[in-house]
Design a protein around this motif. Structure first.
Motif, PDB file in Angstrom:
ATOM      1  N   PRO A  70      -2.234  -5.617  -4.671  1.00 49.41           N
ATOM      2  CA  PRO A  70      -1.425  -3.834  -3.962  1.00 49.41           C
ATOM      3  C   PRO A  70      -0.971  -3.676  -3.022  1.00 49.41           C
ATOM      4  CG  PRO A  70      -3.951  -5.184  -3.411  1.00 49.41           C
ATOM      5  CD  PRO A  70      -3.388  -6.352  -3.838  1.00 49.41           C
ATOM      6  N   SER A  71       0.089  -4.836  -2.210  1.00 50.91           N
ATOM      7  CA  SER A  71       0.550  -5.267  -0.813  1.00 50.91           C
ATOM      8  C   SER A  71       1.911  -4.729  -1.028  1.00 50.91           C
ATOM      9  CB  SER A  71       0.008  -5.679   0.493  1.00 50.91           C
ATOM     10  OG  SER A  71       0.750  -6.965  -0.382  1.00 50.91           O
ATOM     11  N   GLY A  72       2.376  -4.526  -0.224  1.00 51.34           N
ATOM     12  CA  GLY A  72       3.556  -4.184  -0.183  1.00 51.34           C
ATOM     13  C   GLY A  72       4.432  -3.173  -1.511  1.00 51.34           C
ATOM     14  N   ASP A  73       5.368  -4.014  -1.730  1.00 54.57           N
ATOM     15  CA  ASP A  73       6.606  -3.262  -3.519  1.00 54.57           C
ATOM     16  C   ASP A  73       5.820  -3.997  -4.368  1.00 54.57           C
ATOM     17  OD1 ASP A  73       7.846  -5.637  -2.659  1.00 54.57           O
ATOM     18  OD2 ASP A  73       9.911  -4.734  -2.398  1.00 54.57           O
ATOM     19  N   HIS A  74       4.745  -4.520  -4.178  1.00 54.40           N
ATOM     20  CA  HIS A  74       3.905  -4.781  -5.725  1.00 54.40           C
ATOM     21  C   HIS A  74       4.974  -5.959  -5.823  1.00 54.40           C
ATOM     22  CE1 HIS A  74       1.406  -1.449  -5.019  1.00 54.40           C
ATOM     23  NE2 HIS A  74       2.398  -1.063  -4.962  1.00 54.40           N
ATOM     24  N   ASP A 135      -6.542  -8.585  -7.674  1.00 52.40           N
ATOM     25  CA  ASP A 135      -6.730  -8.239  -6.625  1.00 52.40           C
ATOM     26  C   ASP A 135      -6.102  -8.369  -5.556  1.00 52.40           C
ATOM     27  OD1 ASP A 135      -7.906  -6.208  -4.783  1.00 52.40           O
ATOM     28  OD2 ASP A 135      -9.638  -7.526  -4.424  1.00 52.40           O
ATOM     29  N   GLY A 136      -4.826  -9.209  -5.136  1.00 56.45           N
ATOM     30  CA  GLY A 136      -4.402  -9.949  -4.646  1.00 56.45           C
ATOM     31  C   GLY A 136      -4.093 -11.039  -5.088  1.00 56.45           C
ATOM     32  N   GLY A 137      -5.001 -11.757  -4.941  1.00 53.47           N
ATOM     33  CA  GLY A 137      -5.097 -13.151  -5.691  1.00 53.47           C
ATOM     34  C   GLY A 137      -3.683 -13.687  -6.058  1.00 53.47           C
TER      35      GLY A 137
END
Length: 198
Positions: A70-74, A135-137
């Protein structure tokens, strides 16, 4: 085998259009029992999966997200599924892959290889800390070290002598940072902890 022996079955039903959640690139076909899956995607909504028909020529259902940062530009792409023991391992590349000779990313933002795993080929995938891959894992398998910079674009195969082998491209900092100077790398994988270690 020559090109004349191939049959064009048309579009598989996975397309990139403006407004889609996924970018339909980097496909990886995986057969589990008699069921085919394709993992695909890059950036946008990151990595998706769809079940295919029995001939693996058409999508048999709706695609669903299996990895997302979910962070930055994925920046996740290039997934590769590999089955070992009781788990299905989703390897993928994360970070900035290319153009290092013109714009070097901030330390840690360059390409690296991550993994999540599941007891089912269709997920849900989690990392070694139990964080969902959606979820970013993602547990790092291989990242920049020594003269190896930005490893990624990976796959896994089973060598009859060496066992599981991770292969990828990387920049050797003693040779050069341009895309056309990328090198081929490989490492055997140790799954003894339940997680791939190279």
């Amino acid at each position: 085998m020559d090109l004349d022996s191939w049959t064009d079955h048309g579009r598989v039903g996975i397309d990139s259009y403006s407004g889609n959640a996924y970018n339909a690139i980097d496909p990886n076909l995986f057969l589990e029992g008699s069921t085919y899956y394709i993992q695909f995607g890059s950036f946008w909504g990151d990595i998706y999966q769809v079940e295919m028909n029995s001939e693996a020529t058409k999508a048999a259902g709706d695609s669903y997200n299996i990895a997302y940062d979910p962070s930055g530009d994925h920046a996740e792409e290039g997934s590769y599924m590999y089955s070992y023991g009781d788990y299905y391992y989703l390897f993928y590349s994360a970070g900035i892959c290319c153009g290092y000779d013109t714009s070097l990313p901030a330390a840690g933002d360059e390409y690296k290889i991550k993994v999540c795993r599941s007891t089912s080929a269709s997920g849900a995938f989690v990392d070694a800390d139990g964080t969902a891959c959606t979820d970013g894992g993602g547990t790092i398998v291989l990242e920049s070290h020594g003269t190896v910079y930005g490893p990624g674009g990976q796959g896994v195969f089973t060598d009859p002598t060496l066992g599981p082998v991770l292969y990828y491209h990387y920049i050797n900092t003693t040779i050069g940072y341009a895309d056309d100077e990328a090198q081929f790398g490989w490492n055997t994988i140790d799954f003894s902890t339940g997680w791939p270690v190279v």
